[in-house]
Design a protein around this motif. Structure first.
Motif, PDB file in Angstrom:
ATOM      1  N   VAL A 174       0.857  -1.176   0.000  1.00  0.00           N
ATOM      2  CA  VAL A 174       0.000   0.000   0.000  1.00  0.00           C
ATOM      3  C   VAL A 174       0.896   1.228   0.000  1.00  0.00           C
ATOM      4  CG1 VAL A 174      -1.757   1.293   1.263  1.00  0.00           C
ATOM      5  CG2 VAL A 174      -1.838  -1.206   1.215  1.00  0.00           C
ATOM      6  N   ALA A 180      -4.800   4.743  -0.967  1.00  0.00           N
ATOM      7  CA  ALA A 180      -5.679   4.059  -1.903  1.00  0.00           C
ATOM      8  C   ALA A 180      -4.954   3.805  -3.217  1.00  0.00           C
ATOM      9  CB  ALA A 180      -6.945   4.869  -2.133  1.00  0.00           C
ATOM     10  N   GLN A 181      -3.653   3.540  -3.127  1.00  0.00           N
ATOM     11  CA  GLN A 181      -2.854   3.164  -4.289  1.00  0.00           C
ATOM     12  C   GLN A 181      -1.832   2.124  -3.852  1.00  0.00           C
ATOM     13  OE1 GLN A 181      -1.186   6.851  -5.815  1.00  0.00           O
ATOM     14  NE2 GLN A 181      -2.998   7.238  -7.072  1.00  0.00           N
ATOM     15  N   ARG A 182      -1.137   1.549  -4.811  1.00  0.00           N
ATOM     16  CA  ARG A 182      -0.113   0.560  -4.497  1.00  0.00           C
ATOM     17  C   ARG A 182       1.222   0.987  -5.092  1.00  0.00           C
ATOM     18  NH1 ARG A 182      -1.047  -3.829  -9.274  1.00  0.00           N
ATOM     19  NH2 ARG A 182      -2.452  -2.533 -10.482  1.00  0.00           N
ATOM     20  N   LEU A 211      -5.599   0.703  -7.765  1.00  0.00           N
ATOM     21  CA  LEU A 211      -6.101  -0.489  -7.082  1.00  0.00           C
ATOM     22  C   LEU A 211      -7.298  -1.109  -7.790  1.00  0.00           C
ATOM     23  CD1 LEU A 211      -5.817   0.499  -3.312  1.00  0.00           C
ATOM     24  CD2 LEU A 211      -4.205  -0.791  -4.744  1.00  0.00           C
ATOM     25  N   ILE A 220      -5.441  -6.029  -2.877  1.00  0.00           N
ATOM     26  CA  ILE A 220      -5.302  -5.034  -1.817  1.00  0.00           C
ATOM     27  C   ILE A 220      -6.633  -4.336  -1.564  1.00  0.00           C
ATOM     28  CG2 ILE A 220      -4.217  -2.831  -1.198  1.00  0.00           C
ATOM     29  CD1 ILE A 220      -1.733  -3.805  -2.768  1.00  0.00           C
ATOM     30  N   LEU A 224      -9.333  -3.361   2.052  1.00  0.00           N
ATOM     31  CA  LEU A 224      -9.286  -2.001   2.571  1.00  0.00           C
ATOM     32  C   LEU A 224     -10.628  -1.608   3.180  1.00  0.00           C
ATOM     33  CD1 LEU A 224      -7.335   0.022  -0.153  1.00  0.00           C
ATOM     34  CD2 LEU A 224      -6.533  -0.629   2.132  1.00  0.00           C
ATOM     35  N   GLY A 290      -0.189  -5.329   1.622  1.00  0.00           N
ATOM     36  CA  GLY A 290       0.273  -5.422   0.244  1.00  0.00           C
ATOM     37  C   GLY A 290      -0.155  -6.733  -0.378  1.00  0.00           C
TER      38      GLY A 290
END
Length: 332
Positions: A174, A180-182, A211, A220, A224, A290
């Motif tokens: 994460v 809110a992204q990887r 994501l 992921i 969340l 992750g």
């Protein structure tokens, strides 16, 4: 081509493409019990509740001991931790004492006092009249907690590559500054490079960080909090996404529930044409951190075999154990 599915299983240097499907059940709401304690001075009006979060009835903090079983100091510490955790679980940028009180089950006056004390201790900051948020010093605590947790990740990824006959193995985490992204933080790809994968730097920044695309992204996303899921669902599909990407939000949400049920995701040309993938989640103390991604050419892996799924899940399980809390001497 273009159709994407998800499979079974466990719960990010440069990024790589991936693909998949999976699904997440939404958390049902909880009714709020009637009656609220009077607001403490300076708390003002409650900030609006974050969309997607259920109200909690006022009650003793979860896990609070019965009267006399612990010292009052210990009970106060638990209430402080409840307030800190509320900021993370509520999402959004700032919250008022009333909203936090409703979420935690604590009295407004107790929450207000904790917030005021936390300002002086550099834990919280007031951003507007009656609204508070965590200070950036909280991020330093997180980085310290994560230090050295993934020292053995490269060996785990190399083992995964070997177990899957030369598959490309990636570790996505994460992204620390978005929520809110990887971000791809490690990989085992042998002599391969991004050019061979057909990935430009622009693709890396626009497709694989989302994501809502790829097996690792949706893996992921599946774990969340709902408030972050809703933020991702509101994003457009990256222009460079592959033919198998989920474009319908209802289908994407359904895939998330499947990921949670099966513990892994399978992707078919989601991030890039010609590449299929398998991903499994990395969970630390019950929170998604992750995902491990295994990527192979569609011509070599039209459908992920059970051996690839199990190897990917095992790699994720090993990395999950790296971050798991060890029992204290007292607990042992």
């Amino acid at each position: 081509m273009g159709h994407s599915t998800t499979a079974s299983g466990s719960r990010a240097s440069a990024a790589a493409p991936d693909s998949a499907s999976g699904t997440t059940a939404k958390t049902p709401g909880t009714a709020t019990a009637p009656g609220t304690a009077a607001k403490a001075p300076g708390s003002n009006a409650k900030a609006p509740r974050t969309t997607g979060h259920a109200k909690k009835p006022r009650q003793a903090p979860k896990g609070a001991p019965s009267t006399g079983s612990r010292t009052s100091g210990s009970g106060h510490a638990e209430r402080v931790f409840l307030v800190q955790t509320a900021f993370a679980e509520l999402g959004g940028s700032a919250h008022g004492p009333g909203e936090i009180a409703e979420f935690t089950g604590l009295d407004d006056s107790v929450v207000y006092r904790i917030l005021q004390s936390g300002i002086y201790q550099r834990i919280f900051e007031r951003v507007d009249r009656g609204l508070y948020r965590l200070r950036t010093s909280a991020a330093q605590l997180a980085f310290t907690a994560l230090d050295h947790r993934l020292d053995g990740a490269q060996a785990v990824l190399r083992d995964l590559r070997e177990a899957t006959d030369g598959g490309l193995a990636f570790l996505y985490m994460v992204a620390p500054f978005s929520g809110a992204q990887r971000q791809c933080v490690d990989m085992a790809v042998g002599d391969s490079d991004l050019a061979e994968l057909g990935m430009t730097p622009r693709d890396v920044l626009s497709v694989t960080r989302s994501l809502r695309t790829g097996a690792s992204g949706r893996t992921i996303l599946a774990y969340l909090p709902e408030v972050l899921q809703q933020r991702v669902l509101a994003e457009p599909v990256p222009d460079q996404a592959g033919p198998g990407v989920y474009r319908d939000n209802d289908a994407l949400v359904a895939s998330l529930a499947e990921v949670r049920d099966l513990g892994h995701a399978l992707g078919y040309e989601e991030c890039m044409a010609g590449w299929n993938s398998c991903a499994a989640p990395i969970m630390w103390d019950g929170s998604i951190m992750g995902a491990v991604l295994l990527l192979k050419l569609k011509s070599v892996m039209p459908v992920a075999p059970e051996s690839v799924i199990e190897a990917t899940k095992e790699a994720a399980a090993v990395l999950s154990r790296y971050g798991a809390a060890r029992p204290s001497a007292d607990q042992a």
